[in-house]
Design a protein around this motif. Sequence first.
Motif, PDB file in Angstrom:
ATOM      1  N   TYR A  80       0.431  -1.341  -0.133  1.00 38.13           N
ATOM      2  CA  TYR A  80       0.432   0.113   0.638  1.00 38.13           C
ATOM      3  C   TYR A  80       0.997   1.105  -0.291  1.00 38.13           C
ATOM      4  O   TYR A  80       1.728   1.435   0.430  1.00 38.13           O
ATOM      5  CB  TYR A  80      -1.431  -0.145   1.458  1.00 38.13           C
ATOM      6  CG  TYR A  80      -0.400  -0.093   1.960  1.00 38.13           C
ATOM      7  CD1 TYR A  80       0.555   0.899   2.992  1.00 38.13           C
ATOM      8  CD2 TYR A  80      -0.064  -1.407   3.006  1.00 38.13           C
ATOM      9  CE1 TYR A  80       1.151   0.159   4.137  1.00 38.13           C
ATOM     10  CE2 TYR A  80       0.667  -1.883   4.294  1.00 38.13           C
ATOM     11  CZ  TYR A  80       0.941  -1.083   4.833  1.00 38.13           C
ATOM     12  OH  TYR A  80       1.272  -0.928   6.130  1.00 38.13           O
ATOM     13  N   GLN A  81      -0.020   2.634  -0.179  1.00 34.51           N
ATOM     14  CA  GLN A  81       1.176   4.021  -0.529  1.00 34.51           C
ATOM     15  C   GLN A  81       1.496   3.951   0.876  1.00 34.51           C
ATOM     16  O   GLN A  81       1.194   4.013   1.812  1.00 34.51           O
ATOM     17  CB  GLN A  81      -0.292   4.767  -0.186  1.00 34.51           C
ATOM     18  CG  GLN A  81       0.648   6.502  -1.673  1.00 34.51           C
ATOM     19  CD  GLN A  81      -0.232   7.014  -1.802  1.00 34.51           C
ATOM     20  OE1 GLN A  81      -2.066   7.308  -1.388  1.00 34.51           O
ATOM     21  NE2 GLN A  81      -0.363   7.616  -2.369  1.00 34.51           N
ATOM     22  N   GLY A  82       3.065   4.620   0.239  1.00 31.29           N
ATOM     23  CA  GLY A  82       3.640   4.564   2.375  1.00 31.29           C
ATOM     24  C   GLY A  82       3.961   3.697   3.136  1.00 31.29           C
ATOM     25  O   GLY A  82       4.264   3.705   4.136  1.00 31.29           O
ATOM     26  N   GLY A  83       3.886   2.457   2.538  1.00 34.06           N
ATOM     27  CA  GLY A  83       4.482   1.419   2.858  1.00 34.06           C
ATOM     28  C   GLY A  83       5.476   0.722   2.702  1.00 34.06           C
ATOM     29  O   GLY A  83       6.051  -1.222   2.699  1.00 34.06           O
ATOM     30  N   ALA A  84       6.385   1.520   1.482  1.00 35.68           N
ATOM     31  CA  ALA A  84       7.362   0.764   0.323  1.00 35.68           C
ATOM     32  C   ALA A  84       7.787  -0.428   1.924  1.00 35.68           C
ATOM     33  O   ALA A  84       8.666  -1.701   1.426  1.00 35.68           O
ATOM     34  CB  ALA A  84       7.725   1.714  -0.583  1.00 35.68           C
ATOM     35  N   ILE A  85       8.763   0.316   2.397  1.00 34.63           N
ATOM     36  CA  ILE A  85       9.978  -0.709   3.490  1.00 34.63           C
ATOM     37  C   ILE A  85       8.870  -1.417   4.174  1.00 34.63           C
ATOM     38  O   ILE A  85       9.641  -2.148   4.043  1.00 34.63           O
ATOM     39  CB  ILE A  85      10.885   0.527   4.302  1.00 34.63           C
ATOM     40  CG1 ILE A  85      11.409   0.875   2.792  1.00 34.63           C
ATOM     41  CG2 ILE A  85      11.848   0.218   5.189  1.00 34.63           C
ATOM     42  CD1 ILE A  85      12.211   0.827   2.462  1.00 34.63           C
ATOM     43  N   TYR A  86       8.165  -1.149   5.688  1.00 35.55           N
ATOM     44  CA  TYR A  86       7.039  -1.835   5.847  1.00 35.55           C
ATOM     45  C   TYR A  86       7.381  -3.388   5.277  1.00 35.55           C
ATOM     46  O   TYR A  86       7.461  -3.857   5.298  1.00 35.55           O
ATOM     47  CB  TYR A  86       6.615  -1.201   6.602  1.00 35.55           C
ATOM     48  CG  TYR A  86       5.397  -2.438   7.218  1.00 35.55           C
ATOM     49  CD1 TYR A  86       5.835  -2.455   8.698  1.00 35.55           C
ATOM     50  CD2 TYR A  86       4.354  -2.112   7.171  1.00 35.55           C
ATOM     51  CE1 TYR A  86       6.122  -3.446   9.551  1.00 35.55           C
ATOM     52  CE2 TYR A  86       3.526  -3.433   8.027  1.00 35.55           C
ATOM     53  CZ  TYR A  86       4.041  -3.820   9.647  1.00 35.55           C
ATOM     54  OH  TYR A  86       3.991  -4.960   9.790  1.00 35.55           O
ATOM     55  N   CYS A  87       6.590  -3.081   4.357  1.00 43.92           N
ATOM     56  CA  CYS A  87       5.629  -4.003   3.500  1.00 43.92           C
ATOM     57  C   CYS A  87       7.038  -5.448   2.922  1.00 43.92           C
ATOM     58  O   CYS A  87       7.060  -6.649   2.580  1.00 43.92           O
ATOM     59  CB  CYS A  87       4.523  -3.807   2.294  1.00 43.92           C
ATOM     60  SG  CYS A  87       3.938  -2.702   2.108  1.00 43.92           S
ATOM     61  N   ALA A  88       7.874  -4.767   2.192  1.00 44.82           N
ATOM     62  CA  ALA A  88       9.165  -4.942   1.791  1.00 44.82           C
ATOM     63  C   ALA A  88       9.835  -5.660   3.370  1.00 44.82           C
ATOM     64  O   ALA A  88      10.267  -7.521   3.002  1.00 44.82           O
ATOM     65  CB  ALA A  88      10.450  -3.903   1.106  1.00 44.82           C
ATOM     66  N   SER A  89       9.762  -5.303   4.348  1.00 44.22           N
ATOM     67  CA  SER A  89      10.355  -5.781   5.314  1.00 44.22           C
ATOM     68  C   SER A  89       9.842  -6.932   5.739  1.00 44.22           C
ATOM     69  O   SER A  89      10.185  -8.698   6.431  1.00 44.22           O
ATOM     70  CB  SER A  89      10.467  -5.262   6.117  1.00 44.22           C
ATOM     71  OG  SER A  89       8.595  -4.812   6.746  1.00 44.22           O
ATOM     72  N   LYS A  90       7.732  -6.995   5.575  1.00 45.71           N
ATOM     73  CA  LYS A  90       7.346  -8.242   5.998  1.00 45.71           C
ATOM     74  C   LYS A  90       7.717  -9.509   4.593  1.00 45.71           C
ATOM     75  O   LYS A  90       7.248 -10.352   5.045  1.00 45.71           O
ATOM     76  CB  LYS A  90       5.939  -7.486   5.636  1.00 45.71           C
ATOM     77  CG  LYS A  90       6.233  -7.130   7.210  1.00 45.71           C
ATOM     78  CD  LYS A  90       6.650  -8.209   8.711  1.00 45.71           C
ATOM     79  CE  LYS A  90       5.790  -7.308   9.573  1.00 45.71           C
ATOM     80  NZ  LYS A  90       7.163  -8.317  10.712  1.00 45.71           N
TER      81      LYS A  90
END
Length: 254
Positions: free
Chosen positions: A148-158
């Motif tokens: 989702y928007q604004g989640g590039a790094i968090y999403c990548a980490s998960k």
Amino acid sequence: MSLKTIFISGATSGIGLETAKLFAQHGWRLMLLSQSNHKLISVKIELEQHYKCPIYILEADVSNKEQLKQAFAHIPTEWQDIDICLNNAGLALGKDAFQDSLEEDWERMLDVNVKGLIHLTYLMIPFFKKHRKGYFINLGSTAAKWVYQGGAIYCASKAAVDTFSEGLRIDLLPFDIKVTTIHPGAVETNFSVVRFKGDIEKAQSIYQGLTPLYGKDIAEVVWYLANMPKNVVVNDMVITPLAQANNHYFNRKK
Ligand code: 8X3
């Protein structure tokens, strides 16, 4: 029969703490890891009084491999027979577009969510191999499945947790060690308060108009997994509240 033991990272709040309580209630021994010594001590006192369960605490920031190594080096023999490792420690920081985000925030997310989980896993494997058993339950997120928007790094980490867990399952195959990844959606803990750096209003808006999951719901899932027969490995679980279809569709009541 000897008591079973669960090791939990990020054990002093949210999903980690609720899992600790549930397993204590069922008579398990707890190994609780957190970077906050005073929180560990107060959780230990509370759970010991309430559930009379044996508890061993480890103070370390999972992103600091020297602290982790030290904490593991001091685990007494009688605490080295571990049944489950719940790799729960993780966080999100900020929700700005990547180009506007703070380098220190995305480095911290990668250090804790990815490298921290990997280092902890690496240190745990010798204990599991020695006792010819073990179970990694790793906390992913719906963010690993739907970016989702604004989640590039968090999403990548998960997503990294998801892929790492899959690889781990392959590499640990000869040792009878189980690996499951749990991907929760909207769980109301202090997750969003941390993400929005104490902005309670923003944090609450995430759960507005819906009944979210709570830490204890995910604890129940961990308990379910712990009770699967030895021959069964649930590889992957995606869990959302009733009002969430995925990371893009919510049924919010006005
Ligand atoms: C937490 C779920 O949707 O806030 O891991 O990223 S989400």
